[in-house]
Scaffold this active site. Sequence first.
Site, short mmCIF file in Angstrom:
data_model
loop_
_atom_site.label_atom_id
_atom_site.label_comp_id
_atom_site.label_asym_id
_atom_site.label_seq_id
_atom_site.Cartn_x
_atom_site.Cartn_y
_atom_site.Cartn_z
N LYS A 67 -2.14 11.89 16.49
CA LYS A 67 -0.89 12.62 16.28
C LYS A 67 -1.18 13.79 15.36
O LYS A 67 -1.80 13.63 14.30
CB LYS A 67 0.19 11.74 15.65
N HIS A 138 16.90 12.77 7.09
CA HIS A 138 16.90 12.56 8.55
C HIS A 138 16.45 11.16 8.94
O HIS A 138 17.05 10.53 9.81
CB HIS A 138 15.99 13.61 9.20
N GLN A 139 15.39 10.66 8.31
CA GLN A 139 14.83 9.38 8.74
C GLN A 139 15.58 8.18 8.17
O GLN A 139 15.41 7.06 8.67
CB GLN A 139 13.35 9.30 8.35
N SER A 199 10.53 12.05 0.13
CA SER A 199 9.26 12.79 0.11
C SER A 199 8.91 13.19 -1.32
O SER A 199 8.37 14.26 -1.58
CB SER A 199 9.37 14.04 0.99
N GLY A 220 7.94 6.48 2.32
CA GLY A 220 7.82 7.93 2.25
C GLY A 220 6.50 8.47 1.77
O GLY A 220 6.20 9.65 1.96
N THR A 221 5.68 7.65 1.12
CA THR A 221 4.45 8.14 0.52
C THR A 221 3.31 8.07 1.51
O THR A 221 2.86 6.99 1.88
CB THR A 221 4.12 7.36 -0.76
N ASP A 222 2.82 9.25 1.93
CA ASP A 222 1.75 9.31 2.93
C ASP A 222 0.77 10.44 2.62
O ASP A 222 0.06 10.91 3.50
CB ASP A 222 2.35 9.51 4.33
N LYS A 226 2.04 11.97 -3.70
CA LYS A 226 3.40 11.51 -3.47
C LYS A 226 3.62 10.16 -4.15
O LYS A 226 2.70 9.35 -4.28
CB LYS A 226 3.68 11.35 -1.97
N GLY A 292 4.31 1.35 3.35
CA GLY A 292 4.21 1.88 4.71
C GLY A 292 3.68 3.30 4.71
O GLY A 292 4.44 4.27 4.58
#
Length: 321
Positions: A67, A138-139, A199, A220-222, A226, A292
């Site tokens: 992706k 949004h999510q 975010s 949210g942490t990716d 973050k 996640g």
Amino acid sequence: MLIVPEREIADLMTRQAAFDAVEKVFAAMASGDAYNFPVVREAIGHEDALYGFKGGFDHAGLTLGLKAGGYWPNNLENRGLINHQSTVFLFDPDTGKPSAMVGGNLLTALRTAAASSVSIKHLARPDAKVIGMIGAGHQAAFQLRAALEQRVFEKVIGWNYHPEMLPNIEKVANEAGIPFEAVELDGMTGADVIISITSAFAPSLMAEHVSPGTHVACMGTDTKGKQEVEAALLAKASVFTDEVAQSIIIGEAQHAVAQGLIEESDVAQLGAVINGTNPGRTSDEQITLFDGTGVGLQDLAVAASVVDLAVQKGIAIEVDF
């Protein structure tokens, strides 16, 4: 090569299908049948955007791909577009030829919501009644809709840095016939399940805001830097994740590990709970936390499902490449 445009995704992928795909791939990861490639995630120095690549190979499902996409924080306000933008590319694992290109925006929201939903199914207390939401972007609506299918929740509480956005999740609660209440962060002590989907680069949820027995899903942490929750919370919790190596580098665990509060060995795969090789929650007083980080295999699993459905319905676009 097959193309499934973004406009077709909503009529093809359901929450249940996304849940099943993500749960299955988590289990495959834990059993060694699927693995993710190292993530590339960088600030590009333009439009304050974060852009990167996530990929992997599921040997059991013969799914190979990546992706490409990221986060453009000015999209919604300046262009009327969602901030998260992505596209999934699938390849034939036998030949390396490209096999499909799939719109990834809605799929990202659905697979991210499915991941936290899978964690709730396997880690939250069976008698969980109150769900707390941190974040109302949004999510967040996708997260809440998916979560409400995992327990018989009786109340939704929510907090957002910009309170004017809370109606986004209040609407979802109202649709489900569940009362909603806006709270301050210390009000999260009344939640049995908490989903954080922001975010942020500084923690909002502190260890003192989480009561014994709560399940927390940090979604949210990716990216390096973050952070949604205080590192001390991970030290108090039993920590689970999608991908351990990724969790300690770009997930919530990066901060707790850096501060010496936990070690890599303290982080377990959620897939091991699904497979039954990890007991998961062992008491009603235990705090469980799902980090996640979002793995490429999640995207590939839901994209492969969409391609199959698009072919069945005759709406996949075939092009020479």
